[in-house]
Write an enzyme that holds these catalytic residues in place. Structure first.
Site, PDB file in Angstrom:
ATOM      1  N   CYS A   2       1.052  -1.641  -0.126  1.00  0.00           N
ATOM      2  CA  CYS A   2      -0.153  -0.039  -0.443  1.00  0.00           C
ATOM      3  C   CYS A   2       0.860   1.489  -0.462  1.00  0.00           C
ATOM      4  O   CYS A   2       2.131   0.883   0.546  1.00  0.00           O
ATOM      5  CB  CYS A   2      -0.441   0.261   1.179  1.00  0.00           C
ATOM      6  SG  CYS A   2      -1.765  -1.304   1.737  1.00  0.00           S
ATOM      7  N   TRP A  74      -2.699  -2.743  -1.948  1.00  0.00           N
ATOM      8  CA  TRP A  74      -2.643  -4.537  -2.065  1.00  0.00           C
ATOM      9  C   TRP A  74      -3.284  -5.003  -0.883  1.00  0.00           C
ATOM     10  O   TRP A  74      -3.166  -4.377   0.738  1.00  0.00           O
ATOM     11  CB  TRP A  74      -0.742  -4.346  -1.188  1.00  0.00           C
ATOM     12  CG  TRP A  74       0.037  -5.850  -1.431  1.00  0.00           C
ATOM     13  CD1 TRP A  74       0.336  -6.551  -2.699  1.00  0.00           C
ATOM     14  CD2 TRP A  74      -0.192  -7.203  -0.688  1.00  0.00           C
ATOM     15  NE1 TRP A  74       0.925  -7.978  -2.618  1.00  0.00           N
ATOM     16  CE2 TRP A  74       0.704  -7.766  -1.197  1.00  0.00           C
ATOM     17  CE3 TRP A  74      -0.233  -7.129   0.871  1.00  0.00           C
ATOM     18  CZ2 TRP A  74       1.008  -8.849  -0.207  1.00  0.00           C
ATOM     19  CZ3 TRP A  74       0.320  -8.404   1.139  1.00  0.00           C
ATOM     20  CH2 TRP A  74       0.827  -9.367   0.652  1.00  0.00           C
ATOM     21  N   ASN A  98      -2.736   2.212   5.256  1.00  0.00           N
ATOM     22  CA  ASN A  98      -1.684   1.596   5.084  1.00  0.00           C
ATOM     23  C   ASN A  98      -1.479   0.809   6.314  1.00  0.00           C
ATOM     24  O   ASN A  98      -1.037   1.155   7.466  1.00  0.00           O
ATOM     25  CB  ASN A  98       0.110   1.814   4.947  1.00  0.00           C
ATOM     26  CG  ASN A  98      -0.238   2.759   3.066  1.00  0.00           C
ATOM     27  OD1 ASN A  98      -0.972   2.298   2.972  1.00  0.00           O
ATOM     28  ND2 ASN A  98       1.375   3.121   3.027  1.00  0.00           N
ATOM     29  N   GLY A  99      -1.252  -0.747   6.980  1.00  0.00           N
ATOM     30  CA  GLY A  99      -1.349  -1.654   7.792  1.00  0.00           C
ATOM     31  C   GLY A  99      -2.557  -2.083   7.487  1.00  0.00           C
ATOM     32  O   GLY A  99      -3.029  -2.945   6.739  1.00  0.00           O
ATOM     33  N   GLU A 478      18.994 -18.481  -2.536  1.00  0.00           N
ATOM     34  CA  GLU A 478      18.585 -17.141  -2.975  1.00  0.00           C
ATOM     35  C   GLU A 478      18.217 -17.120  -4.404  1.00  0.00           C
ATOM     36  O   GLU A 478      16.481 -17.209  -5.339  1.00  0.00           O
ATOM     37  CB  GLU A 478      19.575 -16.147  -3.235  1.00  0.00           C
ATOM     38  CG  GLU A 478      19.095 -14.903  -3.856  1.00  0.00           C
ATOM     39  CD  GLU A 478      18.370 -13.693  -3.695  1.00  0.00           C
ATOM     40  OE1 GLU A 478      17.614 -14.202  -2.443  1.00  0.00           O
ATOM     41  OE2 GLU A 478      18.005 -13.028  -4.365  1.00  0.00           O
ATOM     42  N   HIS A 501      19.177 -37.037   2.464  1.00  0.00           N
ATOM     43  CA  HIS A 501      18.403 -37.243   4.293  1.00  0.00           C
ATOM     44  C   HIS A 501      17.440 -37.045   3.611  1.00  0.00           C
ATOM     45  O   HIS A 501      16.283 -37.025   4.954  1.00  0.00           O
ATOM     46  CB  HIS A 501      19.218 -36.382   5.153  1.00  0.00           C
ATOM     47  CG  HIS A 501      19.939 -36.838   5.130  1.00  0.00           C
ATOM     48  ND1 HIS A 501      21.201 -37.871   6.064  1.00  0.00           N
ATOM     49  CD2 HIS A 501      21.642 -35.684   5.395  1.00  0.00           C
ATOM     50  CE1 HIS A 501      22.379 -37.536   6.380  1.00  0.00           C
ATOM     51  NE2 HIS A 501      22.322 -36.632   5.913  1.00  0.00           N
ATOM     52  N   LYS A 601       6.984  -4.646  -3.615  1.00  0.00           N
ATOM     53  CA  LYS A 601       8.367  -4.453  -3.360  1.00  0.00           C
ATOM     54  C   LYS A 601       8.699  -4.123  -1.827  1.00  0.00           C
ATOM     55  O   LYS A 601       9.704  -4.328  -1.429  1.00  0.00           O
ATOM     56  CB  LYS A 601       8.188  -2.885  -4.301  1.00  0.00           C
ATOM     57  CG  LYS A 601       9.920  -2.666  -4.164  1.00  0.00           C
ATOM     58  CD  LYS A 601      11.255  -3.163  -4.625  1.00  0.00           C
ATOM     59  CE  LYS A 601      12.703  -3.014  -4.610  1.00  0.00           C
ATOM     60  NZ  LYS A 601      12.959  -4.110  -5.138  1.00  0.00           N
TER      61      LYS A 601
HETATM   62  C1  F6R Z   1      12.701 -11.250  -2.850  1.00  0.00           C
HETATM   63  C2  F6R Z   1      12.254 -10.335  -2.334  1.00  0.00           C
HETATM   64  C3  F6R Z   1      12.177  -9.920  -0.998  1.00  0.00           C
HETATM   65  C4  F6R Z   1      12.736  -8.935  -0.152  1.00  0.00           C
HETATM   66  C5  F6R Z   1      12.262  -8.913   1.406  1.00  0.00           C
HETATM   67  C6  F6R Z   1      13.097  -7.644   2.009  1.00  0.00           C
HETATM   68  O1  F6R Z   1      13.658 -11.003  -4.216  1.00  0.00           O
HETATM   69  O2  F6R Z   1      12.962  -9.087  -2.943  1.00  0.00           O
HETATM   70  O3  F6R Z   1      12.318 -11.149  -0.790  1.00  0.00           O
HETATM   71  O4  F6R Z   1      14.134  -9.049  -0.388  1.00  0.00           O
HETATM   72  O5  F6R Z   1      10.932  -8.765   0.959  1.00  0.00           O
HETATM   73  O6  F6R Z   1      12.556  -7.257   1.792  1.00  0.00           O
HETATM   74  P1  F6R Z   1      13.541  -5.464   2.253  1.00  0.00           P
HETATM   75  O7  F6R Z   1      14.733  -5.556   1.873  1.00  0.00           O
HETATM   76  O8  F6R Z   1      13.272  -4.196   1.241  1.00  0.00           O
HETATM   77  O9  F6R Z   1      14.068  -5.488   3.407  1.00  0.00           O
END
Ligand code: F6R
Length: 606
Positions: A2, A74, A98-99, A478, A501, A601
């Site tokens: 959001c 969101w 937001n929240g 990753e 395992h 993001k």
């Molecule tokens: C995956 C990704 C997420 C972020 C996670 C933490 O590609 O981007 O797993 O790494 O949400 O986000 P930040 O780094 O902003 O705390």
């Protein structure tokens, strides 16, 4: 996730609200909306989907106003839909949020008994009706104080009122909120990035504070309504542009930017002439730190996992790592000689912030490794170490991951040298190696054809595995995370030695498996594990480094060789092909690469 924007002005503002919402689009959202005062009445326009749709709806409804609040949502409570999109309004009040309001069900029941009708399934709508109800018997300031005390959970709020036509109220608990200052107008934003196109002068609300914003005046108050004085800060001007340029996607651009961001970061921290690390503002003496805890979420957590190996190898510190959402609920024994390090690209991740907050309340030593230096996590830590990689717009973290690892590595070398664990000679050799990393990363970018070909197998498969040992194990995690989040292909990251395992049972004819085996301490063992999966029918994509020694296996399906360098730096190079594998897999499937489904993001809810 959001995002909030608000403007109070003496000019038309809806176009600028829409433009600022577009700046917040990268965070990931599913619906959008705006509310303004029109001929003395609150008027909303909302939509499911993109801000462009909202823009068209605003034009067709001829919505205009000199005050407005806008939101990208969101979904948390209630599915994505026009009705559930924010703002949520009564006849007299309109709210963006937001929240999460944790006691919304109870509050809703009380308000329904009083005759308030709810249109949406959101937790936010209770705030609009609660304020409306309190305003009947209280003045505005007391209403805000009382309503905020009634709400449990986390929030950043933007509120406008039919009866206060030039006023926006902002309030913060848990979710970040900033106020911006302009000529004859002022702004509210869930982060300063939303406000950057309008001003570089901002103040941040602290937890529990609220503010009254008019076009010519801003006042801040604490939870009890006592006035608070605020500093006005100047936002940093990052020179990196936020356009895709010739790239189809931000992710592709951000992967390719990695050599540059490595170079920038190294330049910030390395004194090339004296071959030493500069962290000028390090606030503690080395003998005050005996242990270190590294904390983050998702990709940031993986950077902590890699760094654990470095800190164990090069320092005498006790090292532990934690996922922020777990850390915040553990029964922790805080130690005053421990350094708590919070890693976050956005600096706004709710779980990471909450973990920092617990450490702050326990008066611990805190350090943050962030990309956004104006973020809440940066502002509230004792020491901030920026990763200097410029705005990262693609939801999947790529260049920030390399930046996080780089700063963790640099911090580790500094502590190691200060602890006199590594000699000056080794320290300077390692610094020299760092200076060549950018160029080696550039060469690693040239592996496209093989990866594009391999990606076709990954998207066809019902699942895949990523294996590695030592430093390569977190990179396997990753790689698997990237493939899951972008190509929606099930992928598991595993320590190669763990396969026998249990997970070996998953291997069947034709299953694609990525094996990370740079020529390090673990190389021979990893190659043996690779043979075990090949023997059971796996199609192995091997990521190793260039070498004269041939690999003793005939059945490797595809091989990618990164440049040669010292083994502790391999994580930086073997990550790159995995980022590309996820990118091309998503591309083949035609998915929305920069905004994968269900993701955001900046994860500002728990
Ligand atoms: C995956 C990704 C997420 C972020 C996670 C933490 O590609 O981007 O797993 O790494 O949400 O986000 P930040 O780094 O902003 O705390």
């Amino acid at each position: 996730m959001c995002g909030i924007v608000g403007i109070t002005s003496n000019k038309e503002v809806t176009t600028r609200i829409v433009n600022s919402l577009k700046k917040l689009e990268y965070r990931g959202y599913d619906s959008a909306g705006i509310a303004t005062l029109n001929d003395g009445f609150i008027k909303e326009v909302k939509c499911e989907g993109r801000v462009e749709v909202l823009e068209k709806n605003i034009t067709s409804s001829n919505l205009q106003g000199e005050i407005a609040i806008g939101h990208v949502r969101w979904a948390t409570h209630g599915r994505p839909s026009t009705i559930n999109a924010h703002p949520h309004s009564s006849e007299t009040v309109s709210v963006v949020h937001n929240g999460i309001i944790e006691n919304s069900t109870i509050l809703k029941k009380i308000l329904e008994k009083k005759g308030y009708n709810f249109k949406s399934q959101t937790d936010t709508e209770v705030i609009a009706h609660l304020i409306t109800d309190y305003l009947k018997k209280n003045n505005l300031k007391n209403t805000i104080i009382k309503v905020l005390k009634k709400l449990h959970g986390s929030f950043a709020l933007g509120i406008i009122f039919k009866d206060y036509p030039d006023l926006i109220v902002g309030a913060r608990r848990g979710s970040p909120l900033a106020v911006g200052y302009g000529p004859n107008e002022n702004y509210l934003g869930s982060d300063s990035y939303a406000l950057k196109s309008m001003t570089n002068k901002v103040s941040y609300l602290n937890d529990g504070e609220f503010c009254l914003i008019k076009d010519n005046q801003v006042e801040f108050f604490d939870t009890n309504g006592i006035k608070v004085n605020k500093k006005i800060l100047n936002l940093s001007q990052d020179n990196q542009d936020n356009d895709k340029g010739d790239y189809k996607h931000f992710m592709a651009k951000e992967i390719d930017e990695q050599p540059t961001t490595i170079k920038n970061c190294v330049n910030e921290y390395i004194d090339k002439i004296n071959k030493q690390i500069n962290i000028y503002n390090f606030p503690w003496k080395i003998n005050q730190i005996n242990s270190i805890v590294l904390i983050g979420c998702g990709t940031a957590y993986h950077s902590c996992l890699v760094a654990k190996y470095w800190f164990e190898e090069y320092t005498s510190l006790d090292v532990s790592i934690d996922i922020a959402s777990e850390f915040r609920y553990r029964k922790l024994k805080f130690k005053s000689d421990c350094l708590y390090v919070f890693v976050s690209q956005s600096g706004e991740t709710a779980d990471t912030y909450a973990a920092l907050d617990i450490c702050k309340k326990n008066k611990m030593k805190t350090c943050s490794i962030v990309n956004v230096i104006e973020s809440s996590i940066a502002r509230d830590s004792n020491l901030v170490l920026p990763i200097h990689c410029g705005p990262e717009i693609g939801v999947a973290s790529t260049k920030a991951f390399l930046g996080q690892m780089l700063v963790l590595y640099i911090l580790c070398l500094k502590l190691s040298f200060d602890q006199k664990i590594i000699t000056k000679k080794i320290y300077q050799e390692k610094i020299k190696n760092l200076l060549s990393l950018s160029n080696l990363c550039k060469k690693t970018l040239l592996t496209d054809n093989k990866i594009q070909k391999a990606s076709k197998e990954f998207i066809k498969a019902k699942g895949s595995m990523f294996l590695g040992r030592g430093y390569s194990f977190p990179i396997a995690l990753e790689g698997a995370l990237k493939l899951k989040e972008l190509a929606y292909v099930h992928a598991e990251g595993y320590p190669a030695g763990e396969m026998k395992h249990g997970p070996l049972a998953l291997i069947e004819e034709g299953m694609p498996v990525v094996v990370l085996a740079p020529r390090d301490n673990h190389y021979k063992k990893t190659i043996s594990n690779m043979q075990e999966v090949i023997a059971r029918g796996a199609k192995v994509l091997l990521v190793t480094n260039k070498s004269k020694d041939e690999i003793q296996s005939e059945n490797i399906w595809e091989k990618i060789e990164v440049e040669n360098l010292t083994e502790d730096l391999f994580p930086f190079l073997i990550t790159v092909p995995l980022q590309k594998l996820a990118y091309y897999s998503a591309l083949q499937n035609g998915y929305d690469i920069d905004k994968p489904r269900n993701l955001a993001k900046s994860v500002t809810v728990e």
